[in-house]
Scaffold this active site. Structure first.
Site, PDB file in Angstrom:
ATOM      1  CB  SER A   1      -0.921  -0.033   1.221  1.00 46.82           C
ATOM      2  OG  SER A   1      -0.202   0.046   2.394  1.00 46.82           O
ATOM      3  CB  CYS A   2       4.064   2.152  -1.599  1.00 41.77           C
ATOM      4  SG  CYS A   2       5.113   0.747  -1.177  1.00 41.77           S
TER       5      CYS A   2
END
Lengths: 92, 206
Positions: free
Chosen positions: B102-103
């Protein structure tokens, strides 16, 4: 080192088949040929960092792929842009 | 008791005490980082976008080095992953996703919308982005525009510089910043001179 515009292939390697790993190269792009956009910088290898091992610094590139090279139903001009470490790239 | 069975508050307190005792990070530094994480919001990114729309030099800096461009507006970037900015226009539209986890560019966009981390968004954005944008956000990318999906896989964090909408000629930075939504900087929506009064799509669900 690779130069912008150079054609590269992502290694068709599957180290996760043989033991615990931490890999930042998505499955869908393994073995796929693309083009170097630019060198983003050098970063400690996450594959070692994740296991608290000494992590050598590796060049990281932005690599562009034709989306159709992965999913044939894609619109012909659409693309993927992915950060990939140098040790995952080879000259085809 | 193993680390997996420990009470999370106790575990956090123990780790923080150890970090301090070993001289790795001080308590004021932890507080400063929590404060700056909580203060981050899409408003930060919107200010950067608006400035880039009116100031060609700033636009150049933003596309060249997003971290320095954020710092130029007083946004704290120290110790954070480098920020890259990709420009949307009439020829190419960028859409950001992190398929592996989930960068997200939290320093300039705050906490990610809930859907950004969902398995459905991550799978559909990479595989069928045009259908995803059309069905979930009513964002139709014209056939003449190349759609480039940016998979945020490693050490950078990526933000989109959307195209300035028609009908905003003569607006000042503050007016422009007010129409830039978080989705515009991820690439799921495009800014409009007159934002719709009701609902902005999936991002408003909670």
């Amino acid at each position: 080192m690779f130069a912008p515009g150079e054609t590269v292939r992502v290694k068709d390697a599957w180290p996760e088949a043989t033991g615990p790993v931490h890999i930042r190269t998505p499955h869908y792009v393994r073995g796929v040929t693309g083009e170097i956009v630019r060198h983003l910088g050098d970063f400690p290898n996450p594959e070692d960092l994740a296991f608290a091992r000494p992590a050598e610094t590796r060049p990281l590139y932005h690599v562009r792929f034709r989306k159709g090279a992965v999913w044939p139903e894609a619109k012909p001009d659409d693309e993927l842009l992915i950060e990939i470490f140098e040790h995952w790239l080879e000259r085809p | 008791m193993t680390i997996l069975e420990a009470d999370s508050d106790q575990l956090l307190a123990a780790v923080r005490a150890l970090l301090e005792r070993k001289g790795i990070v001080t308590s004021p530094e932890v507080h400063a980082q929590i404060a700056s994480t909580d203060a981050a919001s899409p408003g930060q990114g919107a200010r950067m976008v608006a400035k880039a729309w009116v100031d060609p030099d700033y636009r150049g800096l933003l596309l060249e080095d997003g971290t320095r461009a954020a710092e130029a507006l007083g946004i704290r970037m120290r110790g954070l992953p480098p920020l890259g900015v990709l420009e949307n226009g009439l020829e190419v539209h960028h859409l950001v996703v992190c398929t592996l986890c989930s960068c997200y560019p939290r320093a300039v966009l705050g906490y990610p919308p809930f859907w950004y981390k969902s398995a459905a968004y991550r799978a559909r954005a990479i595989r069928d982005p045009r259908e995803l944008l059309a069905s979930e956000w009513k964002t139709v990318i014209p056939d003449t525009v190349k759609l480039r999906v940016v998979d945020s896989t490693a050490d950078y964090r990526w933000m989109v510089l959307p195209r300035r909408p028609d009908g905003t000629e003569g607006w000042d930075e503050e007016q422009l910043a007010a129409i830039v939504r978080v989705g515009d900087m991820i690439g799921v929506t495009v800014p409009e001179a007159q934002p719709a009064a009701v609902g902005t799509g999936s991002e408003t669900r909670s």
